[in-house]
Design a protein around this motif. Structure first.
Motif, mmCIF file in Angstrom:
data_model
loop_
_atom_site.group_PDB
_atom_site.id
_atom_site.type_symbol
_atom_site.label_atom_id
_atom_site.label_comp_id
_atom_site.label_asym_id
_atom_site.label_seq_id
_atom_site.Cartn_x
_atom_site.Cartn_y
_atom_site.Cartn_z
ATOM 1 N N UNK A 1 0.817 -1.211 0.000
ATOM 2 C CA UNK A 1 0.000 0.000 0.000
ATOM 3 C C UNK A 1 0.853 1.265 0.000
ATOM 4 N N UNK A 2 0.356 2.294 -0.650
ATOM 5 C CA UNK A 2 1.104 3.518 -0.876
ATOM 6 C C UNK A 2 1.187 4.378 0.380
ATOM 7 N N UNK A 3 2.395 4.833 0.686
ATOM 8 C CA UNK A 3 2.675 5.774 1.771
ATOM 9 C C UNK A 3 2.324 5.201 3.149
ATOM 10 N N UNK A 4 2.151 6.100 4.133
ATOM 11 C CA UNK A 4 1.913 5.640 5.492
ATOM 12 C C UNK A 4 1.092 6.612 6.296
ATOM 13 N N UNK A 5 1.211 6.484 7.604
ATOM 14 C CA UNK A 5 0.453 7.313 8.544
ATOM 15 C C UNK A 5 0.542 8.795 8.180
ATOM 16 N N UNK A 6 -0.554 9.506 8.394
ATOM 17 C CA UNK A 6 -0.712 10.933 8.146
ATOM 18 C C UNK A 6 -0.971 11.256 6.682
ATOM 19 N N UNK A 7 -1.265 10.241 5.859
ATOM 20 C CA UNK A 7 -1.706 10.480 4.486
ATOM 21 C C UNK A 7 -3.059 9.808 4.292
ATOM 22 N N UNK A 8 -3.753 10.176 3.204
ATOM 23 C CA UNK A 8 -5.035 9.536 2.891
ATOM 24 C C UNK A 8 -4.884 8.491 1.794
ATOM 25 N N UNK A 9 -3.639 8.069 1.541
ATOM 26 C CA UNK A 9 -3.422 6.940 0.651
ATOM 27 C C UNK A 9 -3.655 5.658 1.447
ATOM 28 N N UNK A 10 -3.695 4.528 0.754
ATOM 29 C CA UNK A 10 -4.065 3.280 1.418
ATOM 30 C C UNK A 10 -3.107 2.909 2.547
ATOM 31 N N UNK A 11 -1.828 3.238 2.408
ATOM 32 C CA UNK A 11 -0.874 2.933 3.469
ATOM 33 C C UNK A 11 -1.124 3.701 4.742
ATOM 34 N N UNK A 12 -1.805 4.826 4.642
ATOM 35 C CA UNK A 12 -2.106 5.618 5.829
ATOM 36 C C UNK A 12 -3.453 5.307 6.432
ATOM 37 N N UNK A 13 -4.371 4.759 5.621
ATOM 38 C CA UNK A 13 -5.753 4.601 6.067
ATOM 39 C C UNK A 13 -6.216 3.152 6.216
ATOM 40 N N UNK A 14 -5.570 2.226 5.533
ATOM 41 C CA UNK A 14 -6.026 0.830 5.581
ATOM 42 C C UNK A 14 -5.295 0.098 6.705
ATOM 43 N N UNK A 15 -6.061 -0.556 7.586
ATOM 44 C CA UNK A 15 -5.477 -1.278 8.711
ATOM 45 C C UNK A 15 -5.995 -2.706 8.745
ATOM 46 N N UNK A 16 -5.271 -3.585 9.427
ATOM 47 C CA UNK A 16 -5.788 -4.940 9.617
ATOM 48 C C UNK A 16 -6.987 -4.918 10.557
ATOM 49 N N UNK A 17 -7.935 -5.772 10.325
ATOM 50 C CA UNK A 17 -9.106 -5.876 11.199
ATOM 51 C C UNK A 17 -9.466 -7.349 11.354
ATOM 52 N N UNK A 18 -9.487 -7.810 12.587
ATOM 53 C CA UNK A 18 -9.793 -9.211 12.871
ATOM 54 C C UNK A 18 -10.904 -9.272 13.906
ATOM 55 N N UNK A 19 -11.991 -9.940 13.561
ATOM 56 C CA UNK A 19 -13.100 -10.142 14.496
ATOM 57 C C UNK A 19 -13.060 -11.590 14.983
ATOM 58 N N UNK A 20 -13.206 -11.796 16.290
ATOM 59 C CA UNK A 20 -13.089 -13.126 16.904
ATOM 60 C C UNK A 20 -14.265 -13.329 17.840
#
Length: 347
Positions: A139-158
């Motif tokens: 994913x492109x870029x990281x935290x503090x941007x609105x690219x996927x690297x900044x906004x997409x996170x892992x999510x696990x429901x158990x």
């Protein structure tokens, strides 16, 4: 490290009792990265589950360790054990800690009646790399941007017995939806005396990417349209701050806020999750996607009810200089004169 000259350290509480200040009574060794904070949080969480279970009371545990946030840290048991530097050590300890919490639920036989959700508030920061920063994979870029690297996170429901093991759901969501969804799972109607940002995660929803009060991008299904692009300023970049190191994409990872309102930059995230190859505006695919997204954006802007920005005004006097309970510990600091100014929150 003590910040008394400019900013007070963050107070640490157990319920309403102040225990000390971050970095002071709760130390992080900046040189070695050693700290027992994650283990302290874990023990408190396990003790809370134990007390609630013994008293046969339902509970909500919000367990939010910050070990992967700068300054990155881990306890002695995990320090230097991973192949990913200090950041990897911190992740290894978090993995262990989450495992302990799940094991505790099984020990008390309440796992089938406990909904557990694991996620993060943003993508990994890349500016602290290589050993102190994470990776957002493709994913492109990281935290503090609105690219996927900044906004997409892992999510696990158990939730054993309710959520099928190994199942994957591609439903779009954000952390604001967890509140309303949790109420629905518990059979509780949300309050109707206020506007809730979160929605019950049942229909297919668009996701709106904001930076401050500017709508930067919109995702609908597998497509994402950028109406503004910006990583960080030229001034920050010259000072060594880069939220997208080695990931420059022409006309996309811009260092000036660039508007694309008339012809948004559109990506197909299923085929191009790294946001490297914009769909040509001359193609039929682009026109079809734009015709789907445009009315969604227009409707969103029409129905958006702006709130009063909580960070609209800054004031150095409004800090944790003398938090409740500081007198008992002798941890009260003298606040500066109140001189509020208009905040600039570019990120």
């Amino acid at each position: 490290m003590v910040w008394c000259t400019k900013l007070p350290n963050i107070p640490v509480y157990n319920n309403s009792e102040m225990l000390g200040r971050y970095y002071e009574e709760f130390t992080i060794n900046r040189k070695t990265g050693e700290s027992n904070l994650t283990q302290i949080y874990l023990m408190e969480g396990l003790d809370f589950i134990l007390r609630q279970t013994k008293d046969r009371r339902p509970f909500f545990l919000y367990w939010a360790p910050d070990a992967t946030h700068a300054p990155v840290y881990a306890s002695k048991r995990f320090l230097g054990k991973s192949q990913r530097g200090r950041y990897g050590d911190a992740v290894m300890e978090l993995d262990y800690s989450v495992g302990q919490i799940l094991s505790w639920l099984r020990t008390f036989g309440i796992e089938n009646n406990t909904f557990v959700f694991f996620t993060s508030d943003n993508g990994a920061a890349l500016v602290s790399g290589p050993k102190g920063g994470g990776s957002n994979g493709p994913f492109l870029c990281g935290k503090q941007t609105t690219f996927e690297g900044g906004m997409r996170e892992p999510a696990i429901a158990w939730w054993p017995g309710h959520i099928k093991e190994g199942s994957v759901n591609f439903q779009l969501a954000n952390v604001m939806d967890l509140f309303t969804t949790s109420l629905a799972l518990a059979g509780i109607n949300p309050p109707d005396d206020r506007i809730l940002d979160g929605l019950d995660l049942t229909p297919v929803l668009p996701i709106f990417y904001y930076r401050g009060n500017e709508l930067m991008a919109v995702r609908l299904g597998q497509y994402k349209a950028h109406y503004w692009t910006w990583t960080n300023s030229w001034e920050e970049l010259k000072n060594g701050i880069n939220f997208c190191p080695g990931q420059e994409v022409p006309d996309v990872t811009t260092h000036e806020q660039k508007e694309h309102t008339q012809q948004p930059i559109i990506f197909h995230l299923g085929q191009d999750p790294g946001e490297k190859f914009p769909i040509s505006v001359l193609t039929k695919e682009y026109q079809n996607v734009l015709s789907m997204i445009s009315p969604v954006v227009e409707q969103h802007k029409k129905t958006m009810v702006p709130g009063i920005p909580q960070l609209n005004m800054c004031d150095m006097a409004v800090m944790n200089w003398a938090p409740a309970g500081c007198e008992k510990l002798g941890k009260c600091l003298k606040a500066p004169k109140s001189e509020p100014w208009k905040c600039d929150w570019p990120h």
